[in-house]
Design a protein around this motif. Structure first.
Motif, mmCIF file in Angstrom:
data_model
loop_
_atom_site.group_PDB
_atom_site.id
_atom_site.type_symbol
_atom_site.label_atom_id
_atom_site.label_comp_id
_atom_site.label_asym_id
_atom_site.label_seq_id
_atom_site.Cartn_x
_atom_site.Cartn_y
_atom_site.Cartn_z
ATOM 1 N N GLY A 327 5.960 47.088 121.667
ATOM 2 C CA GLY A 327 6.897 48.814 121.319
ATOM 3 C C GLY A 327 5.630 49.525 121.266
ATOM 4 N N ALA A 328 4.602 49.286 121.540
ATOM 5 C CA ALA A 328 3.575 50.026 121.577
ATOM 6 C C ALA A 328 3.361 50.394 122.499
ATOM 7 N N GLN A 329 2.780 49.377 123.893
ATOM 8 C CA GLN A 329 2.467 49.504 124.723
ATOM 9 C C GLN A 329 4.373 49.916 125.594
ATOM 10 N N LEU A 330 4.850 50.593 125.489
ATOM 11 C CA LEU A 330 5.861 51.097 126.078
ATOM 12 C C LEU A 330 5.658 52.258 125.804
ATOM 13 N N VAL A 331 5.542 52.595 124.584
ATOM 14 C CA VAL A 331 5.430 54.280 124.058
ATOM 15 C C VAL A 331 4.819 54.730 124.997
ATOM 16 N N LYS A 332 3.288 54.286 125.301
ATOM 17 C CA LYS A 332 2.601 54.231 125.794
ATOM 18 C C LYS A 332 2.484 55.293 127.377
ATOM 19 N N GLU A 333 3.463 54.252 127.583
ATOM 20 C CA GLU A 333 4.430 53.903 129.380
ATOM 21 C C GLU A 333 5.054 55.297 129.390
ATOM 22 N N ALA A 334 6.295 55.140 128.332
ATOM 23 C CA ALA A 334 6.810 56.829 128.059
ATOM 24 C C ALA A 334 6.225 57.749 127.815
ATOM 25 N N GLU A 335 4.792 57.999 127.724
ATOM 26 C CA GLU A 335 4.513 58.861 127.181
ATOM 27 C C GLU A 335 4.049 59.695 129.285
ATOM 28 N N ILE A 340 11.181 56.688 132.428
ATOM 29 C CA ILE A 340 10.877 55.336 131.374
ATOM 30 C C ILE A 340 11.792 55.450 129.731
ATOM 31 N N CYS A 341 12.751 54.749 129.887
ATOM 32 C CA CYS A 341 13.570 54.691 128.807
ATOM 33 C C CYS A 341 14.345 53.102 128.130
ATOM 34 N N ALA A 342 14.180 53.418 126.844
ATOM 35 C CA ALA A 342 14.124 51.557 126.566
ATOM 36 C C ALA A 342 15.942 51.368 126.152
ATOM 37 N N ILE A 343 16.641 50.324 125.861
ATOM 38 C CA ILE A 343 17.875 50.059 125.577
ATOM 39 C C ILE A 343 18.152 48.294 124.813
ATOM 40 N N THR A 344 18.661 48.825 123.575
ATOM 41 C CA THR A 344 18.351 47.371 122.664
ATOM 42 C C THR A 344 20.206 47.197 122.207
ATOM 43 N N ALA A 345 20.107 46.225 121.948
ATOM 44 C CA ALA A 345 21.310 45.973 121.445
ATOM 45 C C ALA A 345 21.418 45.087 119.984
ATOM 46 N N ALA A 346 21.596 46.352 119.275
ATOM 47 C CA ALA A 346 21.550 46.565 117.610
ATOM 48 C C ALA A 346 20.584 45.588 117.621
ATOM 49 N N MET A 347 19.141 46.146 117.969
ATOM 50 C CA MET A 347 17.843 45.553 116.950
ATOM 51 C C MET A 347 17.167 45.857 117.662
ATOM 52 N N PRO A 348 16.512 47.418 117.899
ATOM 53 C CA PRO A 348 16.094 47.975 117.225
ATOM 54 C C PRO A 348 14.079 48.189 116.550
ATOM 55 N N SER A 349 14.556 47.305 115.735
ATOM 56 C CA SER A 349 13.449 46.986 114.634
ATOM 57 C C SER A 349 13.098 45.940 115.355
ATOM 58 N N GLY A 350 13.804 44.789 115.292
ATOM 59 C CA GLY A 350 13.413 43.748 115.629
ATOM 60 C C GLY A 350 13.057 43.101 117.220
ATOM 61 N N THR A 351 13.073 44.157 118.445
ATOM 62 C CA THR A 351 12.949 44.477 119.459
ATOM 63 C C THR A 351 11.536 45.125 119.394
ATOM 64 N N GLY A 352 10.600 45.719 118.144
ATOM 65 C CA GLY A 352 9.449 46.218 118.660
ATOM 66 C C GLY A 352 9.971 48.252 119.030
ATOM 67 N N LEU A 353 11.286 48.652 118.969
ATOM 68 C CA LEU A 353 11.305 49.855 119.795
ATOM 69 C C LEU A 353 11.526 50.760 118.235
#
Length: 641
Positions: A327-335, A340-353
């Motif tokens: 999750g932290a690295q994806l934030v850096k990539e999105a900055e 870059i966008c992120a998709i989760t299936a009802a698991m925002p916390s569990g996937t670190g997003l």
């Protein structure tokens, strides 16, 4: 921890047949004792808490009204079924929940006749219950099938597919919609309870049938108009028009914690000659335990905790969790990259997003429990020039395999798959283990499949995914904490299909994929101590393979072993195919593959799971020594499955 609660009434109930001997006025006390026992048990074992506390009264009412196990009670997901387990002959083992050799944290057919259908993935209950109901109809058996499904699970299309197909089940099928977020209906009270009893009564149903017969004698237009007017009036009073359109007779909403409301409605539903019927029950997650009511998210799944204070046992300090590194690295990539966008299936916390969602709300999408839609949605985003990351647990990505094949890989769209919980998952057991993703992804043309050996490698691989525009790419990583290596300040773009040598030797080559690398290095140390020089390679990629590196290792070492935390058909199978295609079998190659055994492995402590699977350092050493002692020539795949 606390002493066991006093439960004199619950002590007399071992099975639902005992429960049905009680007087209705005793059920409130039974529910209170059942709730106390549930809290006490989970404080010892950890596990899912809030959902089970929310259905205590509903569990009591269902077993009181329906003739379980002959009436089939199917719990969706099953994580709310701890009170059900206590009432169905398993109370003496309830403090073994999620432990090795203990009770499953979900429903399980082999565990009890009161678990007619195993569950742990969402939104399967109505389909399964429909199967029971239709089977009874064909066999002319009287039993009913009751599906209990939470409103979160109603976000998955499978639930509606089942409901659309349910009309033929008639009154043999009952669906309980457990609405624990009040996301469908407003707060309920005496009026809604009265309406629910009214419209579920034989008198109302009988009057409704009579009215339909009368209007049928009139013109078709008048009949249709009368039917629509009745449906509209009832929908205005109670809600439920959508379910009516799908062929269900809707009852509710009713207070799921008020047994005086629940019991008569369920009795009416049980005895109705109409159907299928959907009963809309409003409950509160964590009901009756103040810490869980105050913080439903933190008490959905819990560590061991103190019953009095509610304080959960602190996780030991250590390296960051893989999901948070991702999750932290994806934030850096999105900055850096606004596509870059992120998709989760009802698991925002569990996937670190969660942090990504806070920082980039316009580029974060929680599609609900709808992995199929989520993958194709990502494909659409990619086709329009975005760079989507679909962060989905390995075990849940299975639910969208056709979409991965047809909508992503076939069209060679650059969807990035972040595959969390890859490999064994400890207490969550077989239903949540990410055993199969290497096998089911590495077979697909156009797909790139990476596996992170540690948290630093995960950083590099997330960066590599972000820059990879030539087709779909996946990175798999496990549940839990990293191994403690420093995180790189500047991520590296990995060359696709290239591995790395971590340790150089001469006699034995250990080809590792993913987080078994640490055990491979331990095994190399032990082999060196026995005079066997070992090379350890981190292949990084299951597809495409680093063919040049693999050929060199296979032809310059006396024995080679592949090691992966994945099922048969994964890395080992691909390396064997490479060796066969390259004619290395005829050259006297000794090659062994080590992978997860060909079974569904039950829950246990992770270190014991790896030992049982034969994927620890001891097993690697043993495999090498047996291969070196073997006199026959050729490729032999280890028969440890």
């Amino acid at each position: 921890m606390s002493d066991l609660p006093e439960t004199p009434l619950l002590d007399s109930v071992h099975f639902p047949s005992d429960l049905r001997k009680l007087e209705p006025q005793q059920l409130r006390q039974l529910a209170d004792e059942l709730r106390a026992e549930t809290v006490s048990a989970v404080s010892v074992t950890g596990g899912h808490l809030g959902a089970g506390l929310g259905v205590v009264e509903l569990t009591v009412a269902l077993h009181y009204v329906f003739d379980t196990p002959d009436d089939r009670l199917v719990w969706d997901v099953g994580h709310q079924a701890y009170p059900h387990k206590i009432l169905t002959g398993r109370r003496d083992r309830i403090r073994t929940l999620r432990q090795g050799g203990g009770l499953s944290g979900f429903t399980k057919r082999t565990e009890s006749e009161y678990d007619p259908f195993g569950a742990a993935h969402s939104s399967t209950s109505i389909s399964a219950a429909l199967g029971f109901a239709i089977a009874n109809k064909i066999a002319d058996k009287p039993g009913k099938a009751i599906a209990v499904i939470g409103d979160g699970a109603m976000s998955a299309g499978m639930a509606y597919e089942a409901m659309n197909n349910a009309r033929d089940a008639g009154n043999r099928l009952v669906v309980i919609l457990n609405d624990n977020d009040m996301s469908i209906a407003p707060p309920v009270g005496g009026l809604s309870a009265y309406l629910a009893r009214l419209i579920s009564s034989q008198e109302y149903m009988g009057f409704r049938s009579l009215a339909k017969k009368v209007t049928k004698k009139l013109s078709r237009r008048m009949h249709d108009a009368a039917e629509k007017a009745e449906e509209f009036a009832r929908g205005m009073a109670t809600g439920g028009t959508l379910f009516e359109e799908l062929g269900f007779y809707y009852v509710g909403p009713i207070d799921g914690h008020n047994l005086d409301h629940l019991i008569p409605v369920l009795e009416n539903v049980r005895d109705a000659d109409k159907g299928p019927i959907l009963v809309h029950v409003v409950t509160k997650k964590g009901k009756g335990y103040a810490p869980a009511e105050a913080s439903a998210d933190k008490y959905h799944g819990v560590q061991k905790f103190d019953v009095i204070s509610g304080k959960q046992a602190a996780s030991p300090a250590g390296p960051p969790q893989y999901q948070n590194v991702f999750g932290a690295q994806l934030v850096k990539e999105a900055e850096r990259d606004p596509t870059i966008c992120a998709i989760t299936a009802a698991m925002p916390s569990g996937t670190g997003l969660s942090k990504f969602a806070e920082k980039f709300p316009d580029r974060f999408f929680d599609v609900g429990i709808a992995e199929q839609h989520g993958v194709t949605f990502a494909a659409g985003l990619a086709a329009q020039g975005m760079r989507p990351f679909a962060a989905i647990y390995s075990t849940f990505l299975q639910r969208a395999y056709d979409q991965v094949v047809h909508d992503v890989a076939l069209q060679n769209l650059p969807v990035r798959f972040a595959i969390d919980r890859a490999g064994l998952v400890g207490a969550d057991g077989a239903t949540h283990a990410g055993s199969f993703d290497v096998t089911y992804l590495a077979t697909l043309p156009n797909m790139v499949v990476m596996a992170a050996a540690d948290e630093a490698e995960l950083v590099h691989m997330v960066h590599t995914c972000a820059l990879h525009d030539s087709g779909p790419i996946a990175v798999r990583y496990p549940r839990g904490n990293g191994v403690g290596v420093p995180l790189p300040e500047t991520p590296e773009r990995l060359e696709i299909g290239k591995g790395r040598i971590v340790r150089q030797g001469k006699t034995v080559a250990i080809l590792s994929l993913g987080t078994r690398l640490e055990e491979a290095l331990k095994a190399a140390d032990r082999l060196d101590a026995q005079g066997l020089s070992a090379t350890v390679a981190d292949l990084r990629f299951a597809k495409p393979l680093d063919e040049a590196l693999i050929r060199r290792l296979l032809t310059t070492h006396e024995v080679a072993v592949t090691v992966e935390e994945a099922s048969i058909g994964g890395l080992g199978a691909h390396v064997l195919t490479l060796a066969s295609d390259a004619g290395l079998i005829d050259a006297g190659l000794k090659l062994r593959t080590m992978r997860l055994p060909d079974i569904y492995q039950d829950q246990d402590k992770p270190e014991l799971q790896y030992k049982q699977a034969g994927l620890d350092a001891d097993a690697i050493v043993d495999t090498v020594l047996k291969a070196l002692r073997k006199n026959s020539v050729g490729v032999v795949e280890s028969a440890r499955a």
